[in-house]
Every structure is written in structure tokens, then in C-alpha cells.
Design an enzyme around this catalytic site. Sequence first.
Site, PDB file in Angstrom:
ATOM      1  CG  ASP A  19      -2.277   0.558   1.011  1.00 18.93           C
ATOM      2  OD1 ASP A  19      -2.415   1.403   0.112  1.00 18.93           O
ATOM      3  OD2 ASP A  19      -3.213   0.211   1.764  1.00 18.93           O
TER       4      ASP A  19
ATOM      5  CD1 TRP B   9      -4.766   3.459  -3.045  1.00 21.14           C
ATOM      6  CD2 TRP B   9      -3.839   5.409  -2.418  1.00 21.14           C
ATOM      7  NE1 TRP B   9      -4.372   3.338  -1.735  1.00 21.14           N
ATOM      8  CE2 TRP B   9      -3.804   4.512  -1.330  1.00 21.14           C
ATOM      9  CE3 TRP B   9      -3.320   6.690  -2.251  1.00 21.14           C
ATOM     10  CZ2 TRP B   9      -3.259   4.855  -0.090  1.00 21.14           C
ATOM     11  CZ3 TRP B   9      -2.773   7.049  -1.017  1.00 21.14           C
ATOM     12  CH2 TRP B   9      -2.749   6.130   0.041  1.00 21.14           C
ATOM     13  N   GLY B  10      -3.328   4.661  -8.211  1.00 18.09           N
ATOM     14  CA  GLY B  10      -3.179   5.384  -9.475  1.00 18.09           C
ATOM     15  C   GLY B  10      -2.290   6.616  -9.373  1.00 18.09           C
TER      16      GLY B  10
ATOM     17  CG  ASP C 218      -9.545   2.353  -0.911  1.00 14.83           C
ATOM     18  OD1 ASP C 218      -8.516   2.350  -1.609  1.00 14.83           O
ATOM     19  OD2 ASP C 218      -9.550   2.067   0.297  1.00 14.83           O
TER      20      ASP C 218
HETATM   21  C1  GAL Z   1      -6.115   1.487   1.330  1.00 15.03           C
HETATM   22  C2  GAL Z   1      -6.218   0.468   0.213  1.00 15.03           C
HETATM   23  C3  GAL Z   1      -7.345  -0.472   0.558  1.00 15.03           C
HETATM   24  C4  GAL Z   1      -7.045  -1.143   1.869  1.00 15.03           C
HETATM   25  C5  GAL Z   1      -6.797  -0.112   2.963  1.00 15.03           C
HETATM   26  C6  GAL Z   1      -6.309  -0.750   4.243  1.00 15.03           C
HETATM   27  O1  GAL Z   1      -5.054   2.347   1.059  1.00 15.03           O
HETATM   28  O2  GAL Z   1      -6.434   1.121  -0.996  1.00 15.03           O
HETATM   29  O3  GAL Z   1      -7.528  -1.419  -0.483  1.00 15.03           O
HETATM   30  O4  GAL Z   1      -5.926  -1.965   1.717  1.00 15.03           O
HETATM   31  O5  GAL Z   1      -5.837   0.822   2.550  1.00 15.03           O
HETATM   32  O6  GAL Z   1      -6.090   0.185   5.239  1.00 15.03           O
END
Ligand code: GAL
Length: 381
Positions: free
Chosen positions: A130, A173-174, A194
Site C-alpha cells: 500500500d 491508487w493510481g 478505493d
Molecule cells: C487502502 C487500500 C485499501 C485497503 C486499505 C487498508 O489504502 O487502498 O484497499 O488496503 O488501505 O487500510
Amino acid sequence: MVDPRLAPTPPMGFNTWNRFGIEIDERLMTETIAAICEEGLRDLGYIYVNLDDGWMAPERDALGRLVPDPQRFPHGIGPLADAAHKAGLKLGIYSDCGHRTCKGLPASYGHEREDAQAFAAWGVDFLKYDWCHVPFEDFPGRTHAEVAQILYGRIEAAVAAAGRPMLLSMCNWGDGEPWRWGRGLAHMWRTTDDIVDAYRRETSGWSGDLSTIFRLNAVLDEFAGPGGWNDPDMLEIGNGGMTTTEYQTQFSLWCLMAAPLLIGTDLRAMSEDTRRILTNRELIAIDQDPLGRQAVLADDRDGICLLTKPLAGGDVAVGLFNERDAAAAYAIDWRRIAPTAAREVLARDLWTGEQRRVRGREDCPVLPHETRVWRLSAALD
Ligand code: GAL
């Protein structure tokens, strides 16, 4: 360079996040492993069972090692990986480029080597990585795209050095258009914020509804292919925020876009509709087609989208998505999009199973928010 052979077609499986957030534990994982097998999902190709954020303890141990939360995962991750492997499945785990995950738990910045080694030692097969709490201040003058390439490059090298094949899922996230440089660093790269469990949301926020996410990802077809896939985020099918028609639309569009199919619902308590959607073999075959092409948005007028996806062997998948709130009809010119040399064309409706010969143009009705999908092939006689 990641090994492209780990993802010749878009990865399929389950991930805890959309339905469970950080409320995860080893019981959920064990029961999910059982459910995937009992429901026949494994045999359809859903082989990854993936932990998301929330599996680790709030701090590293005295030796600086990342440790599983002792309450939620008292036996650690290794036995879960063993259970997955015994069931013919693979285990996925989650970490983050920064100092902390999005939920504030310890992440891998500066610990890439040891974390990758731990994951490999536990028997992990898939790593989602992430993009929260990234220390951009450590990279003065660098763009986000440059920092991402450095940090995803570090974890890729660390995983390679750890010696266990792992599918790498880039989750930034692109940011910085990873579809332009993600191939080779990861097997899939998120193209959007998301997803939320809603077809359309009036308020704009950080995350995106189904129709927004679809539109962002649909125009990136040229970047997807065997070994590296655009990832418009995981499936919400079964989570309750959309109608059955809208969930059918998510599945249809994701399969047409050759997206990873990561189920995000409670597999221990699926409704009949959820099961029917997630187990549609013919749609899965469109997603998993070995040619590995993402559908092209061939027409986009007044909220009606026509998608065409060439398939191995000459067939073509056609999708018709009505984004609007009113029923509509669209004239499909079957001969124009059909397998080229065919004199006559068979169109098989992949949601109803109806199959017929088609020629010329035809008005195809489509309900509000519905996506119809056909597979076109040359009629043999
Ligand atoms: C976001 C991610 C989600 C999930 C979340 C967990 O950044 O895009 O898919 O993993 O974090 O905290």
C-alpha cells in the site's frame, strides 16, 4: 523484474478488506479457506486468500521484526499459509511502502528485506503493498511517480532476494499513473482510489463509486496484458450496498476489463444471487482469456457504453452497460464487431445462456445500471 509467469491471466481470489476491514482473525481465514473449497470457488480459479490491513501487532518486536497480532493470529501466519496450501490455495499478505499502514500499524519502510524474508519464511504467495504514510520528505525534489518506483522497486528486489515467488500487487491508487511504469515492478497496479459499495454516490470523497471507478479504468486498456494488469479495486458483490443488477454489472465490467477478481464478501454466508454472479463460468472465462486483452470502450454515448474484448481463437466478448437510471436500447451492429471472416455469427448471452444467430444491426434493450454480455463466435455451418 517480477516474473510475469505468476500472472499470465488476472489474479483471482478473496481479500478481507471490503467486508471485514481490520476485524480479521485466523478463524475468519480458516473458515474462508474451507468455504472457497466447498463452494467450488477454488476450482473456478479463485485461489488467493488474502489478508489485508490489520493482521500485524501494533508494534514490531524487540528485534525489529513484524509480528502478527497475538490476539487475532495466536498461531502466526505460517500455519495459515500451510492450511491454504493443503487446500490447494495460496496465501496473500499486506504491507505498505511507508512507516505505517493506512490503519496506523507498522509497515515496511526501511524494513523491506527482513519483512520480505519473513513473508517468504511463512510461505506467503502474494503481497499487496500500500501507499499510506510515505515519507516523501526523504526524497526531496522527486515526484510521486519517482518515489513509487523507488519504493516498489525496493520491495520487488527484497522479495526476489527472499527467494519465494510472490505475486506483487501495487496499491498506490493510481498516484503517478502506475499503468505507465508498473509493469515489471508488480503484477497488478491499482488505477483508482478505493471502491465503495455503491453504484453512484452524490457526495464526492476520497473513494469512488462503481460507475466512477469503471470510467477511470475503462480507458486504460492499452496498458493491461499478461504479466501485468490494471486493478480497479476489489469486488463488492454481496456486501449489500447495490442491487443484484448492479453487482452483475460490476462482475461483467471487471471481467471485460480483464481486472483481478478478488472477492470481498463473506463467503461463509453467500446469498444465492451472490453465488450465481461469482460462479458464472463463462464470464470468468472472459476475464481469464489467455489473450489477456482488456476490453476497448468502443462506443460511449448518452450513458451507454459498448465494450469489445478480443479473445484467443478469434471470438469476441461484447458488453453493453447502461449507466443511466432509465431503460434504454442500443443498436449493436453484430457484423462489424464479429469475428472477421465469419459469414454468420453466433451470439451467446452470458447471463441468460441464450444463444442465437445474429446478423446486421439489432436493437438491444438494457435495463438501468445493467450490463449485458455476449460472446460472439463464427457459426460453423
Ligand atoms: C487502502 C487500500 C485499501 C485497503 C486499505 C487498508 O489504502 O487502498 O484497499 O488496503 O488501505 O487500510
